[in-house]
Design an enzyme around this catalytic site. Structure first.
Site, mmCIF file in Angstrom:
data_model
loop_
_atom_site.group_PDB
_atom_site.id
_atom_site.type_symbol
_atom_site.label_atom_id
_atom_site.label_comp_id
_atom_site.label_asym_id
_atom_site.label_seq_id
_atom_site.Cartn_x
_atom_site.Cartn_y
_atom_site.Cartn_z
ATOM 1 N N ASP A 88 -60.715 77.306 -6.543
ATOM 2 C CA ASP A 88 -59.409 76.921 -7.072
ATOM 3 C C ASP A 88 -58.661 78.219 -7.393
ATOM 4 O O ASP A 88 -58.969 78.903 -8.366
ATOM 5 C CB ASP A 88 -59.614 76.065 -8.330
ATOM 6 C CG ASP A 88 -58.311 75.779 -9.071
ATOM 7 O OD1 ASP A 88 -57.256 76.313 -8.676
ATOM 8 O OD2 ASP A 88 -58.357 75.020 -10.053
ATOM 9 N N GLN A 98 -54.581 80.036 -10.346
ATOM 10 C CA GLN A 98 -54.202 81.068 -11.317
ATOM 11 C C GLN A 98 -54.525 82.476 -10.806
ATOM 12 O O GLN A 98 -54.473 83.444 -11.561
ATOM 13 C CB GLN A 98 -54.916 80.829 -12.656
ATOM 14 C CG GLN A 98 -54.593 79.506 -13.314
ATOM 15 C CD GLN A 98 -53.159 79.421 -13.815
ATOM 16 O OE1 GLN A 98 -52.482 80.436 -14.000
ATOM 17 N NE2 GLN A 98 -52.671 78.212 -14.021
#
Lengths: 407, 139
Positions: A201, A204
Site C-alpha cells: 500500500d 503515503q
C-alpha cells in the site's frame, strides 16, 4: 533548507493563500489529501475546454485526443514507479479500489480454505477489511504482524508467520498514522522465499519516497492520485504481468472485453481487462500533470526538504510540555501523530481549526492500531512539499493555546 | 421554563461573548461543570458512537418529565452536551419530541451539528428525541 525555492512552490498552490476563521491557512492534513498546483488545476479546465470525450472507443478526433492524453498518464506512471511494462499499470479510482481489486480477483483464483493472509498491525482499514472479507468468504485466516511501542514492525514475528499456507502479504509502505517507513524490500524478499506475492500500500509513500517497483520486486503496488498533488478519483494498481494475467477480471462491462457473445465473452488484454466502464477520464489525464510537477521539483529534493521539516517539527513538538508523540520509529516520513496529555484529540483539533491550522484528529482509519496503543485517537500533522518551518511554529503556538484553554 | 425560553436565554448569554475564544472557554467550562453521569450508565449500550468523541446518554422519567444525564470523553463535546441537557432535560416527553433546536445555530456553533463533525452530537439529539418518544408512547 535550500533544496528548492519554497516561495515559488507555495505560489503554485493557490489555496495556500486563503484564510480560515480569519487566520492564514496552515494546511497540515496532507496525509488525507494534498492541495493541487495550478498546473493540475489548469489541466482540468483544459480537459473540459478542449479534450472532453470518451476514451478507447470512438474513431473521431476528440476521442483520439482524450485517449492519447489518458494513455500518456499510463506511460508517465510507468516511468514514475519504474514498472517493466505499461500494461502492468491498471488505472483505478484510488488505493482502496486497487486493494479490493487484488483481494477479490487474486483471492478468487488462489485463496482456498485453510490458507493464510498476512497484514500488519498498522494497516489502514482499506488494507484490512478487503482481506477480512476474502478470508471470511474463503474460510482462510488473517494473520497480523505485531509492532513495537515505537511503531516498528516486529520482523522476527513476521518471519515466523511465513509458511506454505500463506497466499498473500499485504503491508503499507508508510504508516498513515505513525509515519513509520517499513522495510518493504526485506518484507518482499522474505515472502518470495515462500513463493508468496506481496501487495504494498503505497498511498503515503508515493509522494514522498522514490519508488522502483522492480527494485523492490513488489508484486502489487497501489496508490491514489489525490495524495500526490493530483485530482481525486484516480489511482493506480501496479501488478506484475504474471499475476495480472492469471487473475480473472474484476468487473464486467465495456472496455474490458475483446468479443462478447451470449455463449462466451473473450476478455480484453492487459490492462483493459481490469478497466471496465468509462473511467474518471479528467482525473486520469490530469494525474500526468501532477507527476510532471513532482518531477520538475524533483522527488529527491522533496524528500530531503520534507525530512528536514519533519525533524524540525518533531523537535519543536517534543519541546512542548505534555506532548507525547505516537510513532517514534527510526525511519519516518512526513507524519507526526501526537497526544496532548489530558486533552482529547477532538478538542485539540477544534481549537487548532479555530486558529487556522488544519490537522486530522481521530483514529485515522486505523482503529486496531489505536487499540494497540490504548488511545482514543491522535492529532496528526502531515506535511507536504509546500509546508514551512514557520507553519510548524504556528502549529506549536496553536497547540500551546489549546493546552491553555483545555487543561 | 419552556424549551423555547431556555433556548432564548442561552442565545442572550452567548451574545455577550465578543470572540470565539471566550465562547469556547465558556463551553469548556460548562463541560467541566456538567454533573457526571452515574458510572453505572457509562456502558456500551448507552454509548452514542460518534466517529471521534464518545457520548454516553441516560434518560430517567420522573414526575412526567424526562431527566437526561450524559458524559463525553472530549471536553468541548461535553460542553455542547451540557447545553443540550440544559435545553431538553426536565421537560415533558411530547415537548422534547416536538422541539425545534435553533439555539445552536443562533449562537454560532452550527458547525458542531454538521454530520462531518463526527462528535456524536447529531446522534445524541436524535437519541434524546427517541427516548422522549418512547416515554410519551408509554404515558
Amino acid at each position: 533548507m535550500t533544496h528548492y525555492d519554497i516561495h515559488s512552490i507555495r505560489a503554485d498552490f493557490p489555496i495556500l493563500k486563503t484564510t480560515v476563521n480569519g487566520k492564514p491557512l496552515v494546511y497540515l492534513d496532507n496525509g488525507a489529501t494534498t492541495q493541487k498546483p495550478l498546473a493540475v488545476i489548469n489541466a482540468i479546465t483544459d480537459y473540459y475546454t478542449l479534450k472532453n470525450s470518451n476514451v478507447h472507443r470512438g474513431v473521431h478526433h476528440l476521442s483520439q485526443v482524450a485517449t492519447d492524453a489518458y494513455e500518456i498518464t499510463r506511460k508517465k506512471v510507468k516511468h514514475y514507479i519504474n514498472a517493466a511494462h505499461e500494461h502492468e499499470i491498471v488505472m483505478t479510482s484510488g488505493t482502496t479500489h486497487g486493494i479490493n481489486l487484488v483481494s477479490s480477483c487474486y483471492g478468487k483464483q488462489f485463496v482456498k480454505a485453510g490458507d493464510e493472509i498476512i497484514i500488519s498491525a498498522m494497516e489502514h482499514h482499506s488494507n484490512i477489511v478487503p482481506w477480512q472479507m476474502l478470508c471470511e468468504e474463503r474460510n482462510a485466516t488473517l494473520k497480523v504482524i505485531p509492532i513495537s511501542d515505537d511503531g516498528e514492525l516486529d520482523m522476527s514475528a513476521y518471519r515466523s508467520l511465513l509458511n506454505d499456507r500463506v497466499k498473500m502479504v499485504a503491508v503499507t509502505y508508510v504508516s498513515n498514522t505513525l509515519g513509520t517507513i517499513n522495510p518493504v524490500k526485506e518484507i518482499i524478499k522474505l515472502a518470495h522465499e515462500y513463493g508468496v506475492p506481496v501487495l504494498i500500500d503505497g498511498a503515503q509513500a508515493i509522494q514522498h519516497i522514490a519508488v522502483d517497483v522492480q527494485a523492490l520486486d513488489a508484486d502489487f503496488f497501489v496508490f491514489s492520485g489525490h495524495k500526490m498533488y493530483g485530482p481525486t478519483g484516480v489511482g493506480v494498481l501496479y501488478g506484475k504481468e504474471k499475476w495480472l494475467e492469471l487473475m480473472p477480471p474484476y468487473q464486467g462491462g465495456g472496455d474490458m472485453i475483446k468479443e462478447v457473445k451470449f455463449e462466451k465473452t473473450i476478455y480484453n488484454e492487459l490492462p483493459f481487462k481490469f478497466e471496465a466502464g468509462t473511467p474518471n477520464i479528467e482525473a486520469g489525464i490530469c494525474l500526468a500533470n501532477a507527476i510532471d510537477y513532482i518531477n520538475e521539483v524533483g522527488l529527491n529534493n522533496i524528500s530531503l526538504y520534507e525530512t528536514e521539516l519533519l525533524k524540525y517539527a518533531t523537535k519543536a513538538l517534543n519541546d512542548v510540555e505534555g506532548i507525547r508523540i505516537i510513532g517514534t520509529s527510526q525511519e519516518k516520513s512526513s507524519v507526526i501523530s501526537f497526544l496532548l496529555d489530558g486533552a482529547h484529540p477532538y478538542d485539540v483539533g477544534v481549537i487548532l481549526d479555530k486558529l487556522g491550522v488544519a490537522v486530522r484528529t481521530g483514529h485515522h482509519c486505523t482503529q486496531p492500531l489505536m487499540e494497540r496503543f490504548a488511545i482514543p485517537g491522535t492529532v496528526r500533522a502531515s506535511i507536504a512539499m509546500y509546508n514551512t518551518k514557520e507553519e510548524i511554529d504556528t502549529l506549536v503556538l496553536a497547540i500551546k493555546k489549546a493546552a491553555s484553554m483545555l487543561l | 421554563m419552556t424549551i423555547k425560553e431556555i433556548q432564548n436565554e442561552l442565545i442572550e448569554d452567548f451574545s455577550f461573548f465578543e470572540d470565539w475564544m471566550s465562547k469556547y472557554e465558556y463551553i469548556i467550562q460548562l463541560g467541566k461543570e456538567l454533573p457526571l453521569i452515574n458510572e453505572a450508565y457509562k456502558t456500551d449500550d448507552l454509548l452514542i458512537k460518534g466517529c471521534q468523541s464518545r457520548v454516553w446518554l441516560h434518560a430517567d422519567y420522573q414526575d412526567g418529565k424526562v431527566v437526561f444525564t450524559a458524559d463525553s470523553d472530549a471536553i468541548i463535546t461535553k460542553g455542547l452536551v451540557s447545553l443540550m441537557i440544559k435545553v431538553l432535560s426536565n421537560q415533558q416527553p411530547k415537548d422534547i419530541v416536538n422541539s425545534e433546536l435553533y439555539f445552536i445555530d443562533e449562537i454560532g456553533l452550527k458547525e458542531h451539528l454538521s454530520p462531518t463533525r463526527a462528535n456524536g452530537l447529531v446522534s445524541m439529539v436524535k437519541q434524546m428525541k427517541l427516548y422522549a418518544m418512547a416515554l410519551s408512547a408509554k404515558v
